[in-house]
Design a protein around this motif. Structure first.
Motif, PDB file in Angstrom:
ATOM      1  N   GLY A 105       0.872  -1.261   0.007  1.00 42.26           N
ATOM      2  CA  GLY A 105       0.032  -0.058   0.052  1.00 42.26           C
ATOM      3  C   GLY A 105       0.621   1.279   0.080  1.00 42.26           C
ATOM      4  O   GLY A 105       0.212   2.423  -0.124  1.00 42.26           O
ATOM      5  N   LEU A 106       2.107   1.129   0.059  1.00 46.89           N
ATOM      6  CA  LEU A 106       2.975   2.424   0.068  1.00 46.89           C
ATOM      7  C   LEU A 106       3.470   2.713  -1.235  1.00 46.89           C
ATOM      8  O   LEU A 106       3.875   2.152  -2.313  1.00 46.89           O
ATOM      9  CB  LEU A 106       4.401   2.264   0.666  1.00 46.89           C
ATOM     10  CG  LEU A 106       5.026   3.244   1.227  1.00 46.89           C
ATOM     11  CD1 LEU A 106       4.356   4.270   2.082  1.00 46.89           C
ATOM     12  CD2 LEU A 106       6.379   2.834   1.538  1.00 46.89           C
ATOM     13  N   SER A 107       2.845   4.017  -1.764  1.00 44.08           N
ATOM     14  CA  SER A 107       3.006   4.409  -3.342  1.00 44.08           C
ATOM     15  C   SER A 107       4.364   5.032  -3.121  1.00 44.08           C
ATOM     16  O   SER A 107       4.962   5.371  -2.365  1.00 44.08           O
ATOM     17  CB  SER A 107       1.780   5.561  -3.563  1.00 44.08           C
ATOM     18  OG  SER A 107       2.042   6.719  -2.695  1.00 44.08           O
TER      19      SER A 107
ATOM     20  N   VAL B 178     -10.516   5.792  -0.248  1.00 45.20           N
ATOM     21  CA  VAL B 178     -11.404   5.679  -1.461  1.00 45.20           C
ATOM     22  C   VAL B 178     -10.958   4.935  -2.662  1.00 45.20           C
ATOM     23  O   VAL B 178     -10.250   5.429  -3.231  1.00 45.20           O
ATOM     24  CB  VAL B 178     -12.277   6.970  -1.820  1.00 45.20           C
ATOM     25  CG1 VAL B 178     -13.288   6.780  -2.640  1.00 45.20           C
ATOM     26  CG2 VAL B 178     -12.571   7.814  -0.695  1.00 45.20           C
ATOM     27  N   VAL B 179     -11.409   3.597  -2.758  1.00 43.41           N
ATOM     28  CA  VAL B 179     -11.154   2.933  -4.109  1.00 43.41           C
ATOM     29  C   VAL B 179     -12.090   2.677  -5.096  1.00 43.41           C
ATOM     30  O   VAL B 179     -11.895   2.729  -6.223  1.00 43.41           O
ATOM     31  CB  VAL B 179     -10.778   1.499  -3.466  1.00 43.41           C
ATOM     32  CG1 VAL B 179     -10.235   0.589  -4.574  1.00 43.41           C
ATOM     33  CG2 VAL B 179      -9.544   1.511  -2.672  1.00 43.41           C
TER      34      VAL B 179
ATOM     35  N   LEU C 276      -7.628  -3.558  -1.621  1.00 48.27           N
ATOM     36  CA  LEU C 276      -9.190  -3.342  -2.155  1.00 48.27           C
ATOM     37  C   LEU C 276      -8.987  -3.372  -3.662  1.00 48.27           C
ATOM     38  O   LEU C 276      -9.600  -3.898  -4.626  1.00 48.27           O
ATOM     39  CB  LEU C 276      -9.692  -2.410  -1.278  1.00 48.27           C
ATOM     40  CG  LEU C 276     -11.293  -2.221  -1.638  1.00 48.27           C
ATOM     41  CD1 LEU C 276     -12.321  -3.561  -1.669  1.00 48.27           C
ATOM     42  CD2 LEU C 276     -11.902  -1.031  -0.933  1.00 48.27           C
ATOM     43  N   GLU C 277      -8.063  -2.424  -3.817  1.00 47.48           N
ATOM     44  CA  GLU C 277      -7.790  -2.157  -5.254  1.00 47.48           C
ATOM     45  C   GLU C 277      -7.255  -3.026  -6.402  1.00 47.48           C
ATOM     46  O   GLU C 277      -7.841  -3.356  -7.375  1.00 47.48           O
ATOM     47  CB  GLU C 277      -6.573  -0.931  -5.296  1.00 47.48           C
ATOM     48  CG  GLU C 277      -6.497  -0.285  -7.014  1.00 47.48           C
ATOM     49  CD  GLU C 277      -5.542   0.921  -6.788  1.00 47.48           C
ATOM     50  OE1 GLU C 277      -5.304   1.448  -7.768  1.00 47.48           O
ATOM     51  OE2 GLU C 277      -5.167   1.517  -5.537  1.00 47.48           O
TER      52      GLU C 277
ATOM     53  N   GLN D  37     -12.282  -9.500  -8.557  1.00 40.90           N
ATOM     54  CA  GLN D  37     -12.594 -10.425  -7.222  1.00 40.90           C
ATOM     55  C   GLN D  37     -13.782  -9.629  -6.534  1.00 40.90           C
ATOM     56  O   GLN D  37     -14.353 -10.144  -5.519  1.00 40.90           O
ATOM     57  CB  GLN D  37     -11.704 -10.744  -6.322  1.00 40.90           C
ATOM     58  CG  GLN D  37     -10.290 -11.395  -7.028  1.00 40.90           C
ATOM     59  CD  GLN D  37      -9.121 -11.607  -5.988  1.00 40.90           C
ATOM     60  OE1 GLN D  37      -9.066 -10.801  -5.074  1.00 40.90           O
ATOM     61  NE2 GLN D  37      -8.328 -12.609  -6.335  1.00 40.90           N
ATOM     62  N   VAL D  38     -14.408  -8.689  -7.075  1.00 43.46           N
ATOM     63  CA  VAL D  38     -15.291  -7.786  -6.744  1.00 43.46           C
ATOM     64  C   VAL D  38     -16.515  -8.027  -7.339  1.00 43.46           C
ATOM     65  O   VAL D  38     -16.472  -7.649  -8.708  1.00 43.46           O
ATOM     66  CB  VAL D  38     -14.983  -6.464  -6.452  1.00 43.46           C
ATOM     67  CG1 VAL D  38     -16.188  -5.658  -5.832  1.00 43.46           C
ATOM     68  CG2 VAL D  38     -13.641  -6.194  -5.571  1.00 43.46           C
TER      69      VAL D  38
END
Length: 301
Positions: free
Chosen positions: A27-29, A132-133, A156-157, A164-165
């Motif tokens: 998660g680290l951009s 927010v994704v 989630l992204e 998968q969503v």
């Protein structure tokens, strides 16, 4: 302040420090990694580093994360946000119509700000705000998932990217639709009106959805829509351009969508995010009262 230690594998020799961190810390951009390095929160052998530092392999990196910054505005009072799911990774709420997902200025709270105040803690991109994704239009109600951390936002992204969503919407549309249909085409902003989107453009971006009838009503149809892509206004655009505009949609529907008796009952475009299935999580948002009123009117109750 949390501390994380990473040992650089030998095969990573020659990699840049900022790129290594963004690739190995969930998660680290890259932008966030550079910011932490420049602020002195990344050290090797106790010393500050530059983002462009080349790694030789085998060294230990110490990454400290400061407490997330408090939001610029804090709203506690506002519309009810029923919680459909809450764990260490994600919060899923039943978003009411008329509320923006992200801050839009002024004194009106957004979903993000209300959730941050009511369901802490959050730490995403160094801010005490949920991640927010995916989004819902201001006047669309229903299931909305928000991430608690950088790692859960990235997960989630990734789940969205890997299909998968599963997102299901209910829409009240004018007229009689086919029993089921799949719609796909190019997608982009309408060159004649920047507020609108359309499939009638040349674009490499695609939009796809499928729907099937749930109930046939007086002059309208209740359909369940399954999104395959997540474009802005997508359901409203594709259904309208297929000849089945969403009831009360002032932007994409003809005058009939606003003058229909049931349009006044719902008071906004009749679109509701009914179900959302994520890896390990499946929730359903009950139909709001305005949607139920429109349904009752169309059923002749």
């Amino acid at each position: 302040m949390s501390l994380q230690k990473l040992t650089v594998p030998r095969e990573a020799a020659g990699a840049r420090l900022d790129k290594f961190l963004s690739a190995h810390v969930p998660g680290l951009s890259l932008e966030r990694a550079r910011g932490l390095i420049e602020q002195g929160h990344v050290r090797i052998r106790g010393k500050k580093c530059q983002p462009t530092r080349k790694l030789w392999g085998g060294e230990e990196i110490e990454l400290s994360r400061p407490e997330p910054r408090a939001p610029a505005r804090r709203f506690v009072e506002g519309p009810e946000l029923p919680v459909l799911h809450d764990d260490a990774s994600w919060v899923v709420v039943n978003k009411p119509a008329g509320l923006s997902v992200e801050p839009a200025g002024g004194n009106v709270p957004s979903v993000v700000e209300l959730v941050a105040a009511r369901l802490p803690p959050f730490d995403v991109e160094g801010q005490a705000l949920p991640g927010v994704v995916h989004r819902l239009d201001r006047d669309t109600s229903g299931c909305l998932a928000l991430a608690r951390t950088d790692a859960s936002a990235a997960a989630l992204e990734r789940a969205f990217q890997e299909k998968q969503v599963d997102k299901r919407y209910w829409a009240l549309v004018l007229g009689e639709t086919p029993e089921r249909e799949r719609l796909e085409g190019p997608y982009g902003r309408d060159p004649k009106d920047p507020r609108r989107f359309t499939t009638k453009v040349r674009s490499a971006r695609r939009a796809a959805l499928s729907y099937e009838v749930r109930e046939r009503l007086r002059g309208a149809t209740l359909v369940e829509v399954r999104l395959e892509t997540g474009r802005t206004h997508q359901i409203r655009v594709q259904l309208a351009e297929a000849g089945h505009p969403v009831l009360a949609d002032a932007l994409y529907g003809p005058d009939e969508t606003r003058t229909h008796p049931a349009a006044g009952a719902v008071g906004r475009h009749a679109l509701h995010a009914l179900r959302l299935s994520l890896p390990g999580v499946s929730v359903e948002a009950p139909l709001p009262e305005d949607f139920q009123r429109a349904l009752a009117l169309l059923r002749g109750a």
